[in-house]
Design a protein around this motif. Structure first.
Motif, PDB file in Angstrom:
ATOM      1  N   TYR A   8      36.390  29.194  36.378  1.00 45.59           N
ATOM      2  CA  TYR A   8      37.416  29.048  37.403  1.00 45.59           C
ATOM      3  C   TYR A   8      37.203  30.195  38.386  1.00 45.59           C
ATOM      4  O   TYR A   8      37.398  31.357  38.030  1.00 45.59           O
ATOM      5  CB  TYR A   8      38.820  29.124  36.797  1.00 45.59           C
ATOM      6  N   ASP A  10      37.988  32.452  41.637  1.00 51.19           N
ATOM      7  CA  ASP A  10      39.032  32.937  42.537  1.00 51.19           C
ATOM      8  C   ASP A  10      38.322  33.870  43.519  1.00 51.19           C
ATOM      9  O   ASP A  10      38.276  35.078  43.321  1.00 51.19           O
ATOM     10  CB  ASP A  10      40.108  33.678  41.742  1.00 51.19           C
ATOM     11  N   HIS A  11      37.726  33.257  44.550  1.00 49.03           N
ATOM     12  CA  HIS A  11      36.918  34.028  45.501  1.00 49.03           C
ATOM     13  C   HIS A  11      37.753  35.041  46.277  1.00 49.03           C
ATOM     14  O   HIS A  11      37.265  36.116  46.609  1.00 49.03           O
ATOM     15  CB  HIS A  11      36.170  33.097  46.452  1.00 49.03           C
ATOM     16  N   ASN A  13      40.120  36.893  45.264  1.00 50.75           N
ATOM     17  CA  ASN A  13      40.302  38.112  44.465  1.00 50.75           C
ATOM     18  C   ASN A  13      39.013  38.562  43.773  1.00 50.75           C
ATOM     19  O   ASN A  13      39.047  39.478  42.958  1.00 50.75           O
ATOM     20  CB  ASN A  13      41.412  37.897  43.434  1.00 50.75           C
ATOM     21  N   ARG A  14      37.914  37.866  44.069  1.00 48.58           N
ATOM     22  CA  ARG A  14      36.591  38.200  43.522  1.00 48.58           C
ATOM     23  C   ARG A  14      36.598  38.216  41.994  1.00 48.58           C
ATOM     24  O   ARG A  14      36.071  39.110  41.363  1.00 48.58           O
ATOM     25  CB  ARG A  14      36.086  39.511  44.102  1.00 48.58           C
ATOM     26  N   LYS A  15      37.181  37.170  41.414  1.00 44.39           N
ATOM     27  CA  LYS A  15      37.266  37.050  39.954  1.00 44.39           C
ATOM     28  C   LYS A  15      36.814  35.657  39.511  1.00 44.39           C
ATOM     29  O   LYS A  15      36.942  34.687  40.253  1.00 44.39           O
ATOM     30  CB  LYS A  15      38.711  37.256  39.459  1.00 44.39           C
ATOM     31  N   LYS A  17      37.302  33.331  35.931  1.00 42.05           N
ATOM     32  CA  LYS A  17      37.813  33.196  34.563  1.00 42.05           C
ATOM     33  C   LYS A  17      36.827  32.306  33.819  1.00 42.05           C
ATOM     34  O   LYS A  17      36.425  31.244  34.316  1.00 42.05           O
ATOM     35  CB  LYS A  17      39.196  32.567  34.564  1.00 42.05           C
ATOM     36  N   THR A  28      37.786  37.371  31.939  1.00 40.82           N
ATOM     37  CA  THR A  28      37.811  37.410  33.399  1.00 40.82           C
ATOM     38  C   THR A  28      36.765  38.415  33.857  1.00 40.82           C
ATOM     39  O   THR A  28      36.707  39.533  33.348  1.00 40.82           O
ATOM     40  CB  THR A  28      39.198  37.815  33.922  1.00 40.82           C
ATOM     41  N   TYR A  33      31.842  38.130  46.464  1.00 42.54           N
ATOM     42  CA  TYR A  33      32.640  37.163  47.229  1.00 42.54           C
ATOM     43  C   TYR A  33      31.947  35.808  47.373  1.00 42.54           C
ATOM     44  O   TYR A  33      32.591  34.785  47.529  1.00 42.54           O
ATOM     45  CB  TYR A  33      32.970  37.722  48.619  1.00 42.54           C
TER      46      TYR A  33
END
Length: 152
Positions: A8, A10-11, A13-15, A17, A28, A33
């Motif tokens: 998953y 989350d670009h 927040n640069r994360k 999962k 995580t 980016y």
């Protein structure tokens, strides 16, 4: 060797999962980016102006795989007419550089041909594996955004 994970991204927040379906662990990881999964990296090539690609050009992507980000690099080997079961088609021959030792014999073990049109459809893949080789050809296609032209 199998990997069964769901990512998953989350670009913002640069994360990323990572759900590991084999052992149930969820982690995580921090990602660049522009990190993508392996499949998305190939699809992102469709944002490249294929007409400007020249033999010897390199395309670079950040690939997130497992728990690490890898530099993924493609080299344009040239253009050729590829014979397929649908007829002949103009193709771009590319070489993705892969990690040797796990699955592939060498880092230059994989060669791909993609259609030299706005679809950039993967047409053929050849790969030298540690335990043999892989050959894959386009078997069918549908729902392309742009017309595709095969000749006899």
């Amino acid at each position: 060797y199998k990997r069964h994970q769901i990512y998953y991204f989350d670009h913002a927040n640069r994360k990323a999962k990572v759900e590991n379906k084999r052992d149930g662990k969820v982690t995580t990881e921090t990602i660049p980016y522009d990190a993508q999964d392996l499949l998305s990296a190939f699809y992102s090539l469709r944002n490249t102006n294929h007409a400007t690609l020249k033999t010897g050009d390199y395309l670079n992507e950040n690939i997130f795989l497992g728990d690490e980000t890898l530099k993924f690099r493609l080299k344009v080997l040239g253009r050729e007419t590829l014979k397929t079961k649908f007829g002949k088609i103009a193709a771009i021959k590319i070489r993705p550089y892969v990690q040797s030792g796990r699955v592939f014999k060498e880092s230059e073990s994989v060669t791909m041909w993609i259609s030299d049109d706005d679809n950039l459809v993967p047409l053929k893949i050849k790969a030298g594996l540690l335990v043999g080789s892989l050959n894959a050809d386009l078997n069918e296609y549908s729902n392309l955004k742009y017309p595709i032209t095969f000749t006899k």
